[in-house]
Scaffold this motif. Structure first.
Motif, short mmCIF file in Angstrom:
data_model
loop_
_atom_site.label_atom_id
_atom_site.label_comp_id
_atom_site.label_asym_id
_atom_site.label_seq_id
_atom_site.Cartn_x
_atom_site.Cartn_y
_atom_site.Cartn_z
N GLN A 1 0.84 -1.19 0.00
CA GLN A 1 0.00 0.00 0.00
C GLN A 1 0.88 1.25 0.00
N PRO A 2 0.45 2.30 -0.67
CA PRO A 2 1.24 3.54 -0.65
C PRO A 2 1.35 4.08 0.77
N HIS B 1 4.39 8.68 -0.61
CA HIS B 1 3.70 8.65 -1.91
C HIS B 1 2.54 9.64 -1.91
N GLN B 2 1.77 9.64 -0.84
CA GLN B 2 0.60 10.50 -0.75
C GLN B 2 0.99 11.97 -0.71
N SER C 1 8.47 8.43 4.97
CA SER C 1 7.12 8.76 5.40
C SER C 1 7.08 9.97 6.32
N GLY D 1 -1.07 6.02 -4.73
CA GLY D 1 -1.13 7.11 -3.77
C GLY D 1 -1.74 8.38 -4.32
N GLY D 2 -2.12 8.36 -5.61
CA GLY D 2 -2.80 9.50 -6.19
C GLY D 2 -2.00 10.32 -7.19
N HIS E 1 3.17 5.00 -6.55
CA HIS E 1 2.92 6.43 -6.77
C HIS E 1 1.50 6.63 -7.29
N ALA F 1 2.83 7.44 3.46
CA ALA F 1 2.65 8.89 3.55
C ALA F 1 3.53 9.66 2.58
N ALA G 1 1.74 13.13 -4.22
CA ALA G 1 0.49 13.33 -4.95
C ALA G 1 -0.15 14.66 -4.55
N ARG G 2 -0.06 14.99 -3.27
CA ARG G 2 -0.61 16.27 -2.79
C ARG G 2 0.17 17.44 -3.39
#
Length: 234
Positions: free
Chosen positions: A64-65, A69-70, A217, A97-98, A94, A67, A73-74
């Protein structure tokens, strides 16, 4: 607005349970790189190479992606300019994670490649020796990953992005494998600010203007917050 170019390596996915080829006890530690990650190794023992990548595919599908990766994306979503993510990783974390439009310079576990006609298609969960290509029907399917000794994908596109970068970030990479290890010099040549985010300083740490150390992360969200805060203050 300024363009940000980000290079990511295995360190960004480590906390998602995907080990690097330098990690003891991981899949890589059970094999020699020459046997499972070179064209010569595939020619000698395709069954071994397929078993190895089938196992990596299963492992990546469970991951799972995190923090980091997220956070990237942000950054892509909230930065007023362009954010280009170039990854050396063959997982899809990636995108999970968005992130959008990720450049996979070393290919992807989700892909299959014909060694005869270079046709590409979505890999089945388990690839087999002498699996036929759906285009030319030759029994020459292989994982669509870049092995040691092969040229990474999309290099012209990557160099074009680096030529327009105002900020270059290297995340979770060893700084030992070229051509990616030379991206920081490419960015510096056009006047870009450079930052390294890593668990510990890489082999090329002295090349960077700024360093964030710690688990991805933690370090990556902290850096993204700082970049976005600076943009908001302008």
């Amino acid at each position: 607005m300024e363009k940000i170019v980000i290079l990511t390596g295995a360190g960004i996915s480590a906390e998602s349970g995907l080990g690097t080829f330098r990690d003891e006890g991981e899949l890589w530690a059970q094999h020699r790189i020459e046997d499972v990650a070179t064209p010569e190794g595939f020619a000698r023992n395709p069954a071994l190479v397929h078993r190895f990548y089938n196992a990596r595919r299963v492992q990546a599908a469970k991951a799972q992606p995190n923090a980091a990766h997220q956070a990237l994306a942000r950054l892509q979503k909230d930065w007023p300019g362009e954010v280009i993510i170039v990854t050396q990783n063959v997982d899809g974390l990636h995108e999970a994670g968005g992130a959008r439009h990720v450049i996979h310079m070393h290919g992807t576990l989700a892909g299959a490649l014909c060694g005869a006609c270079e046709h590409r298609w979505t890999s089945p969960p388990e690839m087999k020796v002498r699996e036929p290509c759906p285009a030319c029907h030759q029994p020459s399917a292989r994982p669509d990953v870049v092995w040691f000794g092969e040229m990474p994908y999309f290099m012209d596109e990557i160099f074009d992005h680096l030529a327009g970068a105002a900020l270059f970030a290297s995340i979770g990479t060893s700084g030992q494998v070229y051509p990616a290890a030379g991206f920081v010099q490419q960015a510096q040549a056009v006047g870009a600010r450079t930052v390294e985010l890593n668990l510990e300083p890489s082999a090329g740490a002295s090349e960077f203007d700024e360093t964030y150390l710690g688990p991805a992360s933690e370090a990556v969200p902290r850096w993204v917050d700082a970049v976005l805060a600076k943009a908001g203050s302008r």
